[in-house]
Structures are given as C-alpha cells and as structure tokens.
Design an enzyme around this catalytic site. Structure first.
Site, PDB file in Angstrom:
ATOM      1  N   GLY A   8       0.800  -1.228   0.000  1.00  0.00           N
ATOM      2  CA  GLY A   8       0.000   0.000   0.000  1.00  0.00           C
ATOM      3  C   GLY A   8       0.836   1.284   0.000  1.00  0.00           C
ATOM      4  O   GLY A   8       0.304   2.366  -0.236  1.00  0.00           O
TER       5      GLY A   8
ATOM      6  N   PRO B 100       5.386   8.658  -5.613  1.00  0.00           N
ATOM      7  CA  PRO B 100       4.884   9.627  -6.597  1.00  0.00           C
ATOM      8  C   PRO B 100       5.436   9.359  -8.001  1.00  0.00           C
ATOM      9  O   PRO B 100       6.621   9.060  -8.174  1.00  0.00           O
ATOM     10  CB  PRO B 100       5.399  10.962  -6.050  1.00  0.00           C
ATOM     11  N   ALA B 101       4.554   9.479  -8.996  1.00  0.00           N
ATOM     12  CA  ALA B 101       4.921   9.091 -10.361  1.00  0.00           C
ATOM     13  C   ALA B 101       6.031   9.953 -10.955  1.00  0.00           C
ATOM     14  O   ALA B 101       6.785   9.500 -11.808  1.00  0.00           O
ATOM     15  CB  ALA B 101       3.680   9.148 -11.252  1.00  0.00           C
TER      16      ALA B 101
ATOM     17  N   GLY C 119       9.434  12.069 -10.085  1.00  0.00           N
ATOM     18  CA  GLY C 119      10.444  12.373  -9.076  1.00  0.00           C
ATOM     19  C   GLY C 119      11.550  13.216  -9.685  1.00  0.00           C
ATOM     20  O   GLY C 119      11.674  13.308 -10.911  1.00  0.00           O
ATOM     21  N   LEU C 120      12.356  13.818  -8.830  1.00  0.00           N
ATOM     22  CA  LEU C 120      13.492  14.603  -9.320  1.00  0.00           C
ATOM     23  C   LEU C 120      14.704  13.691  -9.478  1.00  0.00           C
ATOM     24  O   LEU C 120      15.145  13.062  -8.519  1.00  0.00           O
ATOM     25  CB  LEU C 120      13.847  15.720  -8.323  1.00  0.00           C
ATOM     26  N   GLY C 121      15.252  13.611 -10.690  1.00  0.00           N
ATOM     27  CA  GLY C 121      16.507  12.893 -10.912  1.00  0.00           C
ATOM     28  C   GLY C 121      17.672  13.761 -10.467  1.00  0.00           C
ATOM     29  O   GLY C 121      17.644  14.985 -10.648  1.00  0.00           O
TER      30      GLY C 121
ATOM     31  N   ASP D 271      15.260  11.006  -6.511  1.00  0.00           N
ATOM     32  CA  ASP D 271      16.019   9.809  -6.904  1.00  0.00           C
ATOM     33  C   ASP D 271      17.514  10.096  -6.779  1.00  0.00           C
ATOM     34  O   ASP D 271      18.027  11.013  -7.415  1.00  0.00           O
ATOM     35  CB  ASP D 271      15.684   9.423  -8.344  1.00  0.00           C
TER      36      ASP D 271
ATOM     37  N   TYR E 167      26.501   8.997  -7.781  1.00  0.00           N
ATOM     38  CA  TYR E 167      26.337  10.367  -8.289  1.00  0.00           C
ATOM     39  C   TYR E 167      27.224  11.348  -7.515  1.00  0.00           C
ATOM     40  O   TYR E 167      27.395  12.494  -7.926  1.00  0.00           O
ATOM     41  CB  TYR E 167      24.863  10.827  -8.222  1.00  0.00           C
TER      42      TYR E 167
ATOM     43  N   LYS F 108      20.834   3.974  -4.529  1.00  0.00           N
ATOM     44  CA  LYS F 108      21.289   2.760  -5.219  1.00  0.00           C
ATOM     45  C   LYS F 108      22.659   2.317  -4.721  1.00  0.00           C
ATOM     46  O   LYS F 108      23.540   3.148  -4.478  1.00  0.00           O
ATOM     47  CB  LYS F 108      21.351   3.021  -6.738  1.00  0.00           C
TER      48      LYS F 108
ATOM     49  N   HIS G 260      22.317  -0.987  -8.361  1.00  0.00           N
ATOM     50  CA  HIS G 260      22.412  -0.026  -9.471  1.00  0.00           C
ATOM     51  C   HIS G 260      22.629  -0.700 -10.827  1.00  0.00           C
ATOM     52  O   HIS G 260      22.044  -0.287 -11.835  1.00  0.00           O
ATOM     53  CB  HIS G 260      23.543   0.968  -9.180  1.00  0.00           C
TER      54      HIS G 260
END
Ligand code: A2P
Length: 317
Positions: free
Chosen positions: A9, A13-14, A16-18, A43, A48, A77, A110
């Site tokens: 459940g 959110p569809a 997201g900020l990369g 994300d 990174y 990741k 990753h």
C-alpha cells in the site's frame, strides 16, 4: 499526483526529481526548489557523488517545515563495488549517513555488474568481480537483509533485463519491487515492462528526456536529440506545453514512474507540471509509431573495458 502503489500500500509519486549529473554546488538548490514546488520524490545514488549535498537540502527542508520525512519518497542505489552480501549494509549505511536519513523508501542494486571494493569505475579486467565470485543472488540476500532491518522500506534493481530478473526471482524470499531502466520513446521497453508488470515489479523510467547532459565519453556527435524529435515537438505544440513535458507525460500515461533531472528552477517546476498534460490514446499511438531506436546509456563503460567479464547480453535483452 499519480503514484505507483507497492503491494503493502505504500505509494511512490509518479514524477520524481533525478539527481544524476546535478553537480555538487547545484544539487542543493535543485532539491530545495523541487520540494518547494511540490516534488515528494527524489532519486539518488551513491555513485552520483552528491548525496551529502542532497542530504543537506533534505535536512534543511525538514528543519524549515517544508516537508516531513514520511511525506517524501527517497530512493538510492548500491554501487557496484559493494555487491558482496556482507558489504550491502555498509553501502546503505554510507548513503543513509550522507543523506542524513535513518531509512530509505527504496534501495536498488544499481547495475548487475560487480567491481572490486576499491574501484569506482573499471579500467581493466582485474577491476571486476565475476558472477562466480559474487553471485547476484548473494547481493540480493544482502538487500533482503537491509529491508528486514527496516533500513530500506522497499528493495529493487536497476538495469536488469528479464534473464537477470528471473535469476533473482527464482531464489528470492523478498521479491524485487522495482526495476529502474532507461525508457523513453526511442527505447519504449515494451517487453521488459510487460514482464515486470506480470511479476509485480514496478518500473521507473530514467533518462526520460534523452539525458543530453550525459558525460562526453558517453556521447557521439551523431546521437539523436530526443527533445528535438518532430513527433514530440508536434505534440508539444498541440498541447501548448514543452517537448520535455510530452516526454514526461508519455511515461506517466504508461503508468510508470519517471525521474527527469533538472538543476534549473523553472524546468524543475515545468517537469512536475507535466502531470497535468493529458495525452489522448491517439497521441500515445503517434509516439508508439516513432520507429527510431536509441539507447543513450549503453553500458559499454562496463562491457567494453578490455578484459571485462561482462557482455552486453548481461545488461540488455
Ligand atoms: P537542466 O538540468 O539544465 O534543466 P534526463 O532527465 O533524461 O537525464 O535529461 C536531463 C537533461 O535534460 C539535462 O540536460 C537537463 O538540463 C535537461 N532538461 C531537464 N528538464 C528540461 C526541460 N523541461 N526542458 C528542456 N531540457 C530539460
């Protein structure tokens, strides 16, 4: 905002900020602006090399009361040099410390590629570990353990093809809940998405805008520019929106999660506003008619390193 629902459940959110390619020095602002305009999904990834700065932005947002921890979905990741079962938790602990969080909403392997512990990016065959040395199933056991300990609410993978997913599925006690893959109109990934959906695995689309800021080493002059595609530009004109918004809406209309990267205040807002762009079935069909196929992140930085034990078929169908 549309969201993806996990089997327990929980919602993701569809849009997201990369944060891949958002340099230190700019990612703090990017995350802060994103939260201010309403993003509730960020994300991240250890590789990174900007998670400390993302963490500062999250902490300040919590302190300022912009958002509460439980209201924002944070993904990170595991890097390829922490694939040994007993190293997974160390990798996650470092990320949690950098992000100043005590749990992640989602933690992903990753790449299905393993490197020696001291190696960030491989340059020679000896930099790799093979599947015999570190079976993916062992890495997955490490992922299951961090989920059981509550350090990651959900676990999954990234850059996994059907064959690699099957290997995990056949041994897992906790199933992978997400596969994050490159996906856009030049790489619609129809079969892999079907496979994931039929196995209860969500799909997140990375490089949805064609990652034109990808490192020079991963670019060639004659590579196509997705944001300049004629069909996409035509739909943008029709809907009085930008090509980027059409590309984001395309993923949302396919019930996928999508993580456009931007470090620019206006474009960050514009990308979230793509949630209100309504593409008709005919619009979607015209995107599916685009025949051009292109993978922007082709994995050759792993598979074409001299002496690499990994082949393109370990990554892609
Ligand atoms: P910038 O960060 O300056 O906005 P992807 O998400 O596929 O990796 O693509 C990221 C690239 O797309 C970056 O170069 C980013 O630049 C650019 N970009 C992000 N949002 C938009 C937008 N709405 N319009 C045009 N380019 C965008």
């Amino acid at each position: 905002m549309k969201s993806y629902s996990f089997s327990n459940g929980d919602k993701m959110p569809a849009i997201g900020l990369g944060t891949w390619k958002s340099a230190p020095g700019e990612v703090y602002n990017a995350v802060t602006w994103a939260i201010e305009v309403g993003y509730r999904h960020i994300d991240c990834a250890a590789i990174y090399q900007n998670e400390k700065e993302v963490g500062n932005a999250l902490k300040d947002a919590f302190d300022k009361g912009l958002v509460k921890r439980e209201e924002i979905f944070v993904t990170s990741k595991l890097w390829n040099n922490s694939h040994r079962q007993d190293k997974v938790e160390n990798g996650l602990d470092q990320t949690l410390s950098d992000l100043q969080l005590d749990y992640l909403d989602l933690y992903l392997i990753h790449w299905p590629i393993s490197l020696q512990e001291e190696v960030m990016f491989p340059e020679k065959g000896d930099d790799f570990l093979t599947y015999d040395e570190v079976p993916l199933a062992d890495t997955w056991k490490g992922m299951e353990a961090v989920k059981k300990r509550g350090k990651a609410k959900h676990i999954g993978v990234s850059n996994f093809n059907q064959k690699k997913l099957r290997e995990i599925l056949s041994n897992a006690s906790e199933l992978p809940e997400m596969n994050q893959i490159e996906l856009h109109p030049y790489l619609p990934q129809l079969k892999l998405v079907d496979f994931c959906k039929s196995n209860g695995i969500g799909v997140t689309a990375y490089s949805p805008l064609g990652s034109s800021d990808r490192p020079k080493a991963r670019r060639r002059d004659d590579d196509p520019v997705l944001l300049e595609d004629e069909t996409i530009k035509g739909l943008a004109e029709k809907h009085q929106c930008s090509p980027a918004q059409v590309l984001i809406a395309y993923a949302v209309h396919r019930d996928l999660v999508v993580i456009p990267k931007s470090a620019n205040k206006d474009r960050i807002k514009q990308n979230l506003d793509a949630a209100s762009v309504k593409l008709s079935p005919e619009d979607m069909e015209s995107i599916h008619q685009i025949e051009h196929r292109f993978r922007f992140i082709d994995g050759t930085f792993f598979t074409e390193v001299p002496g690499s034990p990994y082949k393109a078929t370990d990554l892609w169908e």
